[in-house]
Scaffold this motif. Structure first.
Motif, short mmCIF file in Angstrom:
data_model
loop_
_atom_site.label_atom_id
_atom_site.label_comp_id
_atom_site.label_asym_id
_atom_site.label_seq_id
_atom_site.Cartn_x
_atom_site.Cartn_y
_atom_site.Cartn_z
N HIS A 42 -9.43 4.18 18.56
CA HIS A 42 -7.87 4.19 18.30
C HIS A 42 -7.00 4.19 19.65
O HIS A 42 -5.76 3.98 19.51
CB HIS A 42 -7.78 5.74 17.72
CG HIS A 42 -8.17 6.87 18.42
ND1 HIS A 42 -9.24 7.04 18.86
CD2 HIS A 42 -7.15 7.90 19.13
CE1 HIS A 42 -9.46 8.18 19.63
NE2 HIS A 42 -8.25 8.66 19.73
N GLN A 47 -2.52 -0.08 17.59
CA GLN A 47 -1.71 -0.81 16.51
C GLN A 47 -2.68 -1.00 15.30
O GLN A 47 -1.84 -1.67 14.29
CB GLN A 47 -0.90 -1.99 16.94
CG GLN A 47 -0.13 -1.73 18.33
CD GLN A 47 0.85 -0.57 18.14
OE1 GLN A 47 1.48 -0.40 16.95
NE2 GLN A 47 1.31 0.46 18.93
N GLU A 49 -4.97 -1.25 12.04
CA GLU A 49 -5.18 -0.22 10.94
C GLU A 49 -6.72 -0.31 10.63
O GLU A 49 -7.10 0.75 10.27
CB GLU A 49 -4.81 -0.85 9.82
CG GLU A 49 -3.10 -1.10 9.66
CD GLU A 49 -2.53 -1.64 8.44
OE1 GLU A 49 -3.41 -2.41 7.46
OE2 GLU A 49 -1.20 -1.96 8.75
N GLN A 50 -7.43 -1.07 11.04
CA GLN A 50 -8.83 -1.17 10.84
C GLN A 50 -9.77 -1.84 12.04
O GLN A 50 -9.01 -2.62 12.98
CB GLN A 50 -9.34 -1.90 9.60
CG GLN A 50 -8.84 -1.40 8.32
CD GLN A 50 -9.08 -2.30 7.15
OE1 GLN A 50 -9.02 -3.74 7.31
NE2 GLN A 50 -8.90 -1.66 6.06
N ARG A 136 -11.45 2.84 9.44
CA ARG A 136 -9.93 2.69 9.37
C ARG A 136 -9.37 3.69 10.29
O ARG A 136 -9.79 4.94 10.68
CB ARG A 136 -9.80 3.53 7.89
CG ARG A 136 -8.97 2.53 6.94
CD ARG A 136 -9.05 3.20 5.55
NE ARG A 136 -9.32 4.41 5.22
CZ ARG A 136 -8.65 5.37 4.70
NH1 ARG A 136 -7.35 5.15 4.73
NH2 ARG A 136 -9.07 6.49 4.33
N HIS A 137 -8.26 3.38 10.83
CA HIS A 137 -7.49 3.99 11.90
C HIS A 137 -6.48 5.10 11.15
O HIS A 137 -5.27 4.63 11.16
CB HIS A 137 -6.70 3.03 12.98
CG HIS A 137 -7.92 2.62 13.62
ND1 HIS A 137 -7.66 2.35 15.11
CD2 HIS A 137 -9.04 1.73 13.51
CE1 HIS A 137 -8.56 1.63 15.74
NE2 HIS A 137 -9.44 1.34 14.76
N THR A 138 -7.13 6.15 10.91
CA THR A 138 -6.40 7.24 10.55
C THR A 138 -6.23 8.27 11.27
O THR A 138 -7.11 8.69 12.44
CB THR A 138 -7.05 7.87 9.00
OG1 THR A 138 -8.48 8.41 9.28
CG2 THR A 138 -7.11 6.83 8.33
#
Length: 198
Positions: A42, A47, A49-50, A136-138
Motif C-alpha cells: 500500500h 493509488q 486498487e489491487q 485489494r488495497h483496503t
C-alpha cells in the motif's frame, strides 16, 4: 496495468517492466530489505486498487491469463489471496522448521512463537506460502501490512512466520488456495532452472 520490478544493483529496463531500485530501507539485512516492498504494497503503490506480488524466484506461466479472472473474483469477497503451505498448517510447526533448517536464529524465533502462544494463537490455524500475493488495497489490508512488517522487523525475517498472527489480529479476510491452483506460477532458481515450491 503497471509492471514494476524492485531490484538492488543495476538492471537494464525490459519492457513492459519498470525497474525501481530498492531504497529507503536502512536495514543491514538483505532479506528484510527485500521484504519491505513485498509487505508494504500500500505504500509502494498508494493509488492502486489491487496489486499482485510475485517473488523474484517465480515466473508466470502462459496459463495465468486464463486464470486471472478467477483470482480477481476471489478479491471481490477477500482482502488478500495467496496459497497454502505445502508442508505445514501451523505457525508453530513452521517456526520450528525455520530454526531447524537454519533459516533464522532460535533466539529470535522461539520468543516470537512464545508470544503468539501466550496471546492465544491456536495450533494448526493454517500456514501460507507468500511467494505470490493478490491484494485489494483496503484500509484493513493496509493495517495488516503494517502489523506484518512490524513483526518482521522485530521478529523472524521469514515473513510466513508472522502472517497468520498478523492476519488474525487485524481481521484480514484472506483465502489460501491449494497447490492445484498454483500451476500458473513456476518456481525458478536464480540461474533460471525450475525448482520445487517449498
Amino acid at each position: 496495468v503497471r509492471y514494476t520490478a524492485f531490484v538492488e544493483g543495476v538492471v537494464l529496463p525490459k519492457p513492459p517492466w519498470a525497474i525501481v531500485p530498492v531504497k529507503g530501507n536502512t536495514s543491514p539485512d538483505p532479506t528484510r530489505r527485500a521484504r519491505e516492498k513485498k509487505v508494504l504494497a500500500h505504500r509502494a503503490f498508494p493509488q492502486a486498487e489491487q496489486s499482485l506480488w510475485i517473488d523474484g524466484c517465480f515466473r508466470i506461466e502462459q496459463s495465468f491469463s486464463r486464470a486471472l479472472s478467477g483470482y480477481l473474483e476471489l478479491l471481490r469477497d477477500h482482502d488478500l489471496v495467496t496459497f497454502k503451505h505445502v508442508e505445514h498448517d501451523c505457525t508453530f510447526e513452521h517456526g520450528r522448521s525455520v530454526v531447524e533448517r537454519g533459516l533464522d536464529a532460535a533466539r529470535i524465533v522461539e520468543p516470537q512463537l512464545a508470544r503468539y502462544r501466550a496471546a492465544g494463537l491456536p495450533l494448526h490455524a493454517g500456514m501460507v506460502q507468500t511467494h505470490v500475493i493478490f491484494r485489494r488495497h483496503t484500509e484493513r489490508t493496509a493495517r495488516f501490512n503494517e502489523l506484518w512488517w512490524e513483526e518482521i522487523k522485530k521478529g523472524s525475517r521469514r515473513d510466513q512466520v508472522s502472517f497468520i498472527w498478523a492476519a488474525r489480529e487485524t481481521g484480514l479476510r484472506y483465502v489460501a488456495l491449494g497447490p492445484e491452483e498454483r500451476t500458473h506460477f513456476r518456481g525458478m532458481s536464480h540461474r533460471g532452472t525450475r525448482i520445487p515450491v517449498t
